[in-house]
Design a protein around this motif. Sequence first.
Motif, PDB file in Angstrom:
ATOM      1  N   GLU A   9       0.831  -1.210   0.000  1.00 49.69           N
ATOM      2  CA  GLU A   9       0.000   0.000   0.000  1.00 49.69           C
ATOM      3  C   GLU A   9       0.866   1.260   0.000  1.00 49.69           C
ATOM      4  O   GLU A   9       0.546   2.244  -0.675  1.00 49.69           O
ATOM      5  CB  GLU A   9      -0.941   0.006   1.204  1.00 49.69           C
ATOM      6  N   GLN A  10       1.965   1.226   0.730  1.00 40.58           N
ATOM      7  CA  GLN A  10       2.873   2.377   0.751  1.00 40.58           C
ATOM      8  C   GLN A  10       3.518   2.588  -0.622  1.00 40.58           C
ATOM      9  O   GLN A  10       3.648   3.724  -1.085  1.00 40.58           O
ATOM     10  CB  GLN A  10       3.944   2.191   1.828  1.00 40.58           C
ATOM     11  N   VAL A  11       3.908   1.503  -1.272  1.00 40.57           N
ATOM     12  CA  VAL A  11       4.471   1.613  -2.621  1.00 40.57           C
ATOM     13  C   VAL A  11       3.414   2.160  -3.573  1.00 40.57           C
ATOM     14  O   VAL A  11       3.703   3.020  -4.425  1.00 40.57           O
ATOM     15  CB  VAL A  11       5.000   0.241  -3.112  1.00 40.57           C
ATOM     16  N   PHE A  12       2.177   1.693  -3.432  1.00 46.47           N
ATOM     17  CA  PHE A  12       1.077   2.174  -4.263  1.00 46.47           C
ATOM     18  C   PHE A  12       0.900   3.687  -4.107  1.00 46.47           C
ATOM     19  O   PHE A  12       0.792   4.415  -5.097  1.00 46.47           O
ATOM     20  CB  PHE A  12      -0.215   1.437  -3.891  1.00 46.47           C
ATOM     21  N   GLU A  13       0.876   4.138  -2.872  1.00 46.50           N
ATOM     22  CA  GLU A  13       0.708   5.577  -2.610  1.00 46.50           C
ATOM     23  C   GLU A  13       1.862   6.391  -3.201  1.00 46.50           C
ATOM     24  O   GLU A  13       1.657   7.473  -3.760  1.00 46.50           O
ATOM     25  CB  GLU A  13       0.574   5.845  -1.109  1.00 46.50           C
ATOM     26  N   ALA A  14       3.089   5.877  -3.082  1.00 42.45           N
ATOM     27  CA  ALA A  14       4.251   6.585  -3.635  1.00 42.45           C
ATOM     28  C   ALA A  14       4.162   6.670  -5.153  1.00 42.45           C
ATOM     29  O   ALA A  14       4.442   7.717  -5.754  1.00 42.45           O
ATOM     30  CB  ALA A  14       5.540   5.887  -3.207  1.00 42.45           C
ATOM     31  N   LYS A  15       3.763   5.576  -5.811  1.00 43.59           N
ATOM     32  CA  LYS A  15       3.619   5.577  -7.274  1.00 43.59           C
ATOM     33  C   LYS A  15       2.509   6.531  -7.703  1.00 43.59           C
ATOM     34  O   LYS A  15       2.640   7.247  -8.688  1.00 43.59           O
ATOM     35  CB  LYS A  15       3.308   4.173  -7.783  1.00 43.59           C
ATOM     36  N   LEU A  16       1.416   6.526  -6.968  1.00 42.97           N
ATOM     37  CA  LEU A  16       0.307   7.422  -7.278  1.00 42.97           C
ATOM     38  C   LEU A  16       0.742   8.883  -7.150  1.00 42.97           C
ATOM     39  O   LEU A  16       0.422   9.717  -8.020  1.00 42.97           O
ATOM     40  CB  LEU A  16      -0.876   7.131  -6.352  1.00 42.97           C
ATOM     41  N   ALA A  17       1.509   9.201  -6.117  1.00 43.49           N
ATOM     42  CA  ALA A  17       2.022  10.568  -5.945  1.00 43.49           C
ATOM     43  C   ALA A  17       2.962  10.930  -7.094  1.00 43.49           C
ATOM     44  O   ALA A  17       2.937  12.064  -7.596  1.00 43.49           O
ATOM     45  CB  ALA A  17       2.743  10.699  -4.600  1.00 43.49           C
ATOM     46  N   ALA A  18       3.775   9.975  -7.539  1.00 45.16           N
ATOM     47  CA  ALA A  18       4.687  10.227  -8.662  1.00 45.16           C
ATOM     48  C   ALA A  18       3.902  10.517  -9.936  1.00 45.16           C
ATOM     49  O   ALA A  18       4.243  11.437 -10.698  1.00 45.16           O
ATOM     50  CB  ALA A  18       5.614   9.034  -8.865  1.00 45.16           C
ATOM     51  N   ILE A  19       2.838   9.763 -10.179  1.00 48.75           N
ATOM     52  CA  ILE A  19       2.011   9.993 -11.374  1.00 48.75           C
ATOM     53  C   ILE A  19       1.399  11.382 -11.328  1.00 48.75           C
ATOM     54  O   ILE A  19       1.405  12.119 -12.325  1.00 48.75           O
ATOM     55  CB  ILE A  19       0.911   8.915 -11.491  1.00 48.75           C
ATOM     56  N   ARG A  20       0.898  11.763 -10.176  1.00 47.83           N
ATOM     57  CA  ARG A  20       0.304  13.106 -10.045  1.00 47.83           C
ATOM     58  C   ARG A  20       1.352  14.191 -10.299  1.00 47.83           C
ATOM     59  O   ARG A  20       1.067  15.193 -10.950  1.00 47.83           O
ATOM     60  CB  ARG A  20      -0.308  13.263  -8.656  1.00 47.83           C
ATOM     61  N   THR A  21       2.567  13.966  -9.811  1.00 50.08           N
ATOM     62  CA  THR A  21       3.650  14.931 -10.034  1.00 50.08           C
ATOM     63  C   THR A  21       3.988  15.012 -11.525  1.00 50.08           C
ATOM     64  O   THR A  21       4.150  16.106 -12.069  1.00 50.08           O
ATOM     65  CB  THR A  21       4.902  14.537  -9.227  1.00 50.08           C
ATOM     66  N   TYR A  22       4.086  13.878 -12.187  1.00 52.39           N
ATOM     67  CA  TYR A  22       4.357  13.871 -13.633  1.00 52.39           C
ATOM     68  C   TYR A  22       3.283  14.650 -14.387  1.00 52.39           C
ATOM     69  O   TYR A  22       3.587  15.437 -15.282  1.00 52.39           O
ATOM     70  CB  TYR A  22       4.397  12.440 -14.191  1.00 52.39           C
ATOM     71  N   GLU A  23       2.029  14.398 -14.023  1.00 52.86           N
ATOM     72  CA  GLU A  23       0.931  15.068 -14.718  1.00 52.86           C
ATOM     73  C   GLU A  23       0.968  16.582 -14.498  1.00 52.86           C
ATOM     74  O   GLU A  23       0.688  17.355 -15.413  1.00 52.86           O
ATOM     75  CB  GLU A  23      -0.413  14.491 -14.267  1.00 52.86           C
ATOM     76  N   GLN A  24       1.349  17.018 -13.299  1.00 53.58           N
ATOM     77  CA  GLN A  24       1.451  18.443 -13.021  1.00 53.58           C
ATOM     78  C   GLN A  24       2.592  19.075 -13.813  1.00 53.58           C
ATOM     79  O   GLN A  24       2.464  20.176 -14.339  1.00 53.58           O
ATOM     80  CB  GLN A  24       1.655  18.682 -11.514  1.00 53.58           C
ATOM     81  N   ARG A  25       3.705  18.360 -13.896  1.00 52.60           N
ATOM     82  CA  ARG A  25       4.878  18.882 -14.598  1.00 52.60           C
ATOM     83  C   ARG A  25       4.742  18.799 -16.117  1.00 52.60           C
ATOM     84  O   ARG A  25       5.452  19.477 -16.844  1.00 52.60           O
ATOM     85  CB  ARG A  25       6.145  18.127 -14.175  1.00 52.60           C
ATOM     86  N   LEU A  26       3.835  17.977 -16.591  1.00 52.77           N
ATOM     87  CA  LEU A  26       3.648  17.802 -18.031  1.00 52.77           C
ATOM     88  C   LEU A  26       3.259  19.112 -18.716  1.00 52.77           C
ATOM     89  O   LEU A  26       3.671  19.362 -19.852  1.00 52.77           O
ATOM     90  CB  LEU A  26       2.582  16.723 -18.292  1.00 52.77           C
ATOM     91  N   ALA A  27       2.519  19.943 -18.027  1.00 51.60           N
ATOM     92  CA  ALA A  27       2.087  21.215 -18.609  1.00 51.60           C
ATOM     93  C   ALA A  27       3.274  22.115 -18.951  1.00 51.60           C
ATOM     94  O   ALA A  27       3.213  22.903 -19.895  1.00 51.60           O
ATOM     95  CB  ALA A  27       1.138  21.931 -17.655  1.00 51.60           C
TER      96      ALA A  27
END
Length: 201
Positions: free
Chosen positions: A45-63
């Motif tokens: 679950e902790q790994v899942f949360e970390a990956k999810l946070a990374a995806i959100r960061t990528y999406e924010q930086r994509l702009a």
Amino acid sequence: MLKREEQIADGENEDRQESGRVGRAQRMREQARQFSNEETITGLEQVFEAKLAAIRTYEQRLAAVTDPYARRAVQQMICQERKELLHLAELTDLVEQSPEMNGLTRTRRRFNHQVKACTGQDMKFWLGAAAVSAVLLPGVREKLRPLAVKTVQGVMGLTEQAQGLFSGMREDMEDLVSEAQFERFTNVFEEGEAAVEVVKE
């Protein structure tokens, strides 16, 4: 007669105590497995949360990425991360349900998870694709025949091993039951002879 009944009752109490020990040991092993399983699930679950946070960061930086090639590359990375996130969710589900599964079901689900993680498709898809190819393409059928023969041989070998294992376990259990019955009979017989000797004296 009263003494014999007391001895039988004592034997039954000893049997209950022995099964209580086995039950306690089994419960302790179950608790250890459950604790280990909970730690694993928490870690996943902790790994899942970390990956999810990374995806959100990528999406924010994509702009902020203006180069079209770099933008596509980052979008592909995000897509790959989402696939891995789904595989992680399936893995967590597999580990969570694992203690309730029998060994064969657990092995099948693990194998299916590995195939899906590597290829993106589950085992049913690949089996269906192989079957369709074998029916439609004679050349493929001829090439797949040795693989099918080996697969059937492997399944037959596993079946024979499982049957041998279960029959061996059954024989061992029958031997244990027979020995226990014989010992109990011998004890009752010896106690009966001792009681007869006491009465004769």
